[in-house]
Design a protein around this motif. Sequence first.
Motif: not given
Length: 271
Positions: A127-134, A149-156
């Motif tokens: 999610a921190a990248t600009h374009i995602r391809i799946a 636990i909870f989100l901790g890497g900026g996911g919220s």
Amino acid sequence: MTTKDAEEPVGIDLPKSLKATRLGAVAHLRLARSEKRNALDDVTVLGLETFFTRLPKDVRAIVLTGEGAHFSAGLDLSEVAEQHDPLEGVLHSRMWHRAFEAIQFGRAPVIAALHGAVVGGGLELAAATHIRIAERSTYYGLPEGQRGIFLGGGGSVRIARLIGVARVQDMMLTGRTLNADEGHLAGVTQYLVEDGKGLEKAMELAAKAASNTPTTNFAVLHALPRIFESDPASGLLTESLMAAIAEMSPEAQQRLKDFLEKRAAKVVRQS
Ligand code: 1HE
């Protein structure tokens, strides 16, 4: 990649869980800890921060992939299982924030090619990248809920902005996973490709992004998301300031002249 012979090192010291090469102006960073499904331990997260803050100026776009069957299993759970100090927990999460800020607000666009599991911190990283391809094999999960636990890497902030708070709540409360199609419809990805085709697509898009002027790419990466978050009046003013800076750059002046003198490509329908 087909042109493997021309790949060169990027020249940044990285932990062995990360591998980086470059092909001209495009760097390719790989999560290289497939024996642990590219789980993100502290060393890897710090390595990501190092990579994205020390990129050579002539790297104009980055492709991010994961080695092995999965993009990333998220946080390395073995490193937090023994953690009992709340302040250390906060600082740990802030370290992730620093590293991922360096990706989102770095000097060049980042294109992630996803496959297999993209879960927890792995989804936060994407999610921190600009374009995602799946690739079709991709699936998304937020097993934080199940792990206690909870989100901790900026996911919220970042995942919720991509797919909405309601979907994040569903995934965290019930353990629901999204497949590649569902993730695409929800807004995780801009592109969906067949298995094995993600890297090729990412390199193609990276080459396009790398050919923009650095000022335009700066505006898209740094100004646009801030404008989107600001009140409309401040956003419009920031837009005007950024537009003026971009237009006045010598590269923009040359490109505008090229178009007016019939030397530049027209906009063509692609599909
Ligand atoms: C790990 C991790 C990990 C695998 N931390 N070691 N993330 C999760 O809760 C996801 C946990 N992982 C999984 O559900 C599965 O591993 C996968 C679906 C990703 C892949 O399954 P599979 O069958 O291919 O691999 P595996 O046999 O489960 O795992 C292979 C090894 O990787 C095994 O270690 P080994 O020593 O027994 O070989 C696993 O223990 C290890 N491994 N995932 C540590 N995550 C900043 S906050 C972010 C919060 C989160 O990210 S929470 C979500 C954590």
